[in-house]
Design an enzyme around this catalytic site. Structure first.
Site, PDB file in Angstrom:
ATOM      1  N   ASP A 139       0.312   5.711 -12.358  1.00 19.63           N
ATOM      2  CA  ASP A 139      -0.663   6.222 -13.319  1.00 19.63           C
ATOM      3  C   ASP A 139      -1.630   5.078 -13.625  1.00 19.63           C
ATOM      4  OD1 ASP A 139      -2.167   7.085 -15.491  1.00 19.63           O
ATOM      5  OD2 ASP A 139      -0.485   8.147 -16.423  1.00 19.63           O
ATOM      6  N   LYS A 152     -11.631   6.979 -20.155  1.00 22.85           N
ATOM      7  CA  LYS A 152     -11.469   5.669 -20.799  1.00 22.85           C
ATOM      8  C   LYS A 152     -12.505   4.706 -20.221  1.00 22.85           C
ATOM      9  CE  LYS A 152      -6.505   6.580 -21.218  1.00 22.85           C
ATOM     10  NZ  LYS A 152      -6.458   6.839 -22.666  1.00 22.85           N
TER      11      LYS A 152
END
Lengths: 427, 427
Positions: B212, B238
């Site tokens: 991830d 992000k």
């Protein structure tokens, strides 16, 4: 109604437009090229003016200025918009509809959840039923789910115009069937299934229903609660005008949701999302079928599309959809039948959605030439169908009459036989 | 570096900003309130100016005018942007990265595909390994996948600051393990795992790795191809600045993709999408892990974020991330330690990402008061962490120095103990 000539068709269209109670909604959409006739609202709906403005505001203010603080209100939006969508278009009371993911992923989640429950209750119940004219994603996903459970996808032959035959369907739904999954309005023919009858038949056999509403929501009356539907999914980029790849939605009947578990337990489905605890404890209700972080641009565009349809009222939208497709079919009979076109959509308006499929051996080059040369956007579907979707909110009757004129002119001149015809798109 | 006072910190920050080769990128983002200090780029990145413009253009022109015809070029965008993302930020050659769905859904697809293959090869290999500090969605999804295969999710205890211990991890990866799944940079502590070492360890044990990259992509150097990673997923909202709920991506190593099958076979993964044939025939390569219709607004926003990072160069971005977090940690030691804050992120810059976690017994009310009263946006993570993420492209060193000043002023005055502190957000 019989229409004898091009002029009479245009006059009829003008009269229908003049008395159309929804006529003012056409101007609620962005139209840059007034010469373009857009009859593909059943694939990608037009852009509502309000959506363009609200998306710009969302990006600039909510994201640009509000930044992460905007999650304070964003976080509830998928359920809130789901409720508004359910109330305005699906006949669903609050707490049963969620905007999330794609139709493909939602269909997978609900089919897996239904099979998990069915097999746990009765290990012999692991068959899914659909029809051979259902949308490809539906057939592929249902087959994969059936295979995972060592079950079977039982595929009922469909009439290519009228959809699945109720008797053959009922014969396929035995005590080994867990789920019956159909499209409410068929993607190619536009045939509309009898949701109430299928729900009743499935319930009597102990099976759940899982509807794909992609071509139905925003075009026909749907009463999920009232007809006893169990599960449903649908897309928002067609008649809901939410834009390319906008998120889909799912419906789970209230008394069923707490007995089903999503196969994909994401953090947006956790009862206390920011506890971030060691084990997954799902939300009650439809919220447990959320997965990852939802697209706020997408959910917001769905909201605007739903508001527009709610303002018009789905009864009026449906009435105009019937009138537009009836007018279109009359013109086809009168002017396109001699050119080899055949209506491949139910002639009974109560048995069809808001698009009309025409069979023609040269449908693909005709479709490409219409787009590339004639400024008429429909779409082609294999093997020989030209789909024309006059979305009720954004289409005038005059558009339909003018489109038929252009089809006649193109095909009579053999424009679709020219080499440049292949420059068009058939997506 | 030791900093003796507020004035010296501001002077140091000014010097660092003056020599920052990426300083000009701060102005590439929308900033409406220059007094706001935004240190939550690790949660939702700022809005690039170019993204606001390109989204408006996409909506108005590609959707509004182009309508369904725009699918002619839209359809290739998820793979094209995936290739650009792979090249600029992931160390991935073309054909291995696809923009699609959410992290949750992508993680599910790849974990299921890996387990399907593992169990088919060796029925005893049905264990997944992760660590107890991994992100909630990852733990929930991996546990659900393990359960579906009658397997086990083996959870290795992690150090809450330094992440999973390599020896304990290796001890957990026996011949029964199909997949080792970790975050490259931990969501709470910011600890960075040694990707090359984990890949080698897993390969030696016959297991696949599934990374991830959500907190790593765009903040640290990643070399998926070079370190022999097998599978990866990550988010784009992000450090990739693609906006709230923008689509995620997935990576499948080239020589592995044709041996894996997606559990969710959607129409966008079909070899001939518009043949719409009776059975699912998947694309070759990573494209087979597509599912439903991708969000074009989302994919386009990812494209803009990736272009901005590519222009800056990930080496420079990483260097500034190290410098910003080092400066921040120095200031914490000097000025926040006396107020009860403790650095809960590795002090070795080579072992951390681009955010810093601070432990404090009153972290939650402090975080809320910082947002609500002091104009400093960080976030709280249970049980006692204040995360500060000075995203390299959009943060000045002066922002970090000023933020620390405001934390000192707030906590010394007890502002977080006032009742109005709870008006802030901790999302």
């Amino acid at each position: 109604m019989t229409i004898g000539s091009e002029d009479r068709a245009l006059a009829t269209a003008a009269a229908l437009d003049a008395s159309d109670p929804l006529a003012r909604f056409v101007d609620r959409f962005v139209v840059d090229d007034p010469e373009l006739i857009y009859l593909d609202g059943n694939s990608l709906g037009r852009l509502p003016r309000a959506t363009a403005e609200r998306l710009a505001e969302l990006v600039r203010t909510e994201w640009g200025s509000g930044l992460v603080r905007s999650w304070e209100h964003w976080i509830d939006l998928p359920a809130e918009v789901g409720d508004r969508l359910g109330a305005a278009l699906l006949g669903a009371a609050p707490g049963q509809v969620l905007v999330a993911d794609s139709v493909t992923v939602n269909l997978y989640k609900l089919a897996m959840a239904a099979l998990d429950r069915a097999v746990a209750t009765d290990p012999a119940r692991r068959v899914l039923v659909t029809d051979d004219d259902n949308f490809p994603t539906d057939r592929y996903v249902l087959a994969a789910v059936a295979a995972r459970f060592g079950g079977e996808l039982r595929i009922v032959p469909s009439d290519p115009v009228h959809g699945p035959d109720p008797e053959r369907l009922a014969a396929a739904v035995g005590p080994d069937v867990a789920v019956v999954s159909l499209s409410h309005v068929a993607y190619r023919s536009g045939a509309m299934a009898d949701m109430a009858a299928v729900n009743e038949m499935a319930r009597a056999a102990g099976a759940l229903t899982l509807w794909d509403l992609s071509h139905a929501a925003g075009s026909v009356m749907i009463d999920l609660d009232g007809t006893g539907a169990d599960l449903a999914v649908g897309c928002t980029y067609k008649y809901l005008n939410a834009g390319p790849g906008a998120p889909a939605y799912l419906y789970v009947r209230r008394d069923l949701s707490d007995r089903l578990a999503s196969p994909i337990p994401g953090w947006f489905a956790a009862a206390d999302q920011f506890a971030m605890g060691p084990t997954f404890d799902p939300l009650g209700g439809v919220g447990r079928f959320a997965a990852g972080t939802p697209s706020m641009l997408g959910v917001t565009a769905v909201d605007e599309g739903v508001r527009l349809l709610a303002e018009a009222g789905i009864e009026s939208v449906r009435a105009k959809g019937v009138a537009l497709t009836s007018f279109l079919i009359d013109l086809v009979d009168d002017r396109l039948a001699p050119l080899g076109f055949e209506v491949a959509t139910p002639r009974d308006a109560t048995r069809r959605g808001a698009h009309v499929s025409l069979a023609h051996p040269e449908a693909q080059p005709i479709c490409e030439a219409l787009i590339g040369q004639a400024g008429v956007v429909g779409d082609f579907r294999a093997p020989d169908r030209l789909r024309l979707g006059p979305a009720p909110l954004s289409t005038r009757y005059a558009h339909v009459a003018e489109a038929i004129d252009r089809v006649v002119a193109l095909v009579e001149a053999g424009g679709h036989l020219a080499p440049e015809a292949s420059a068009g798109s058939d997506h």
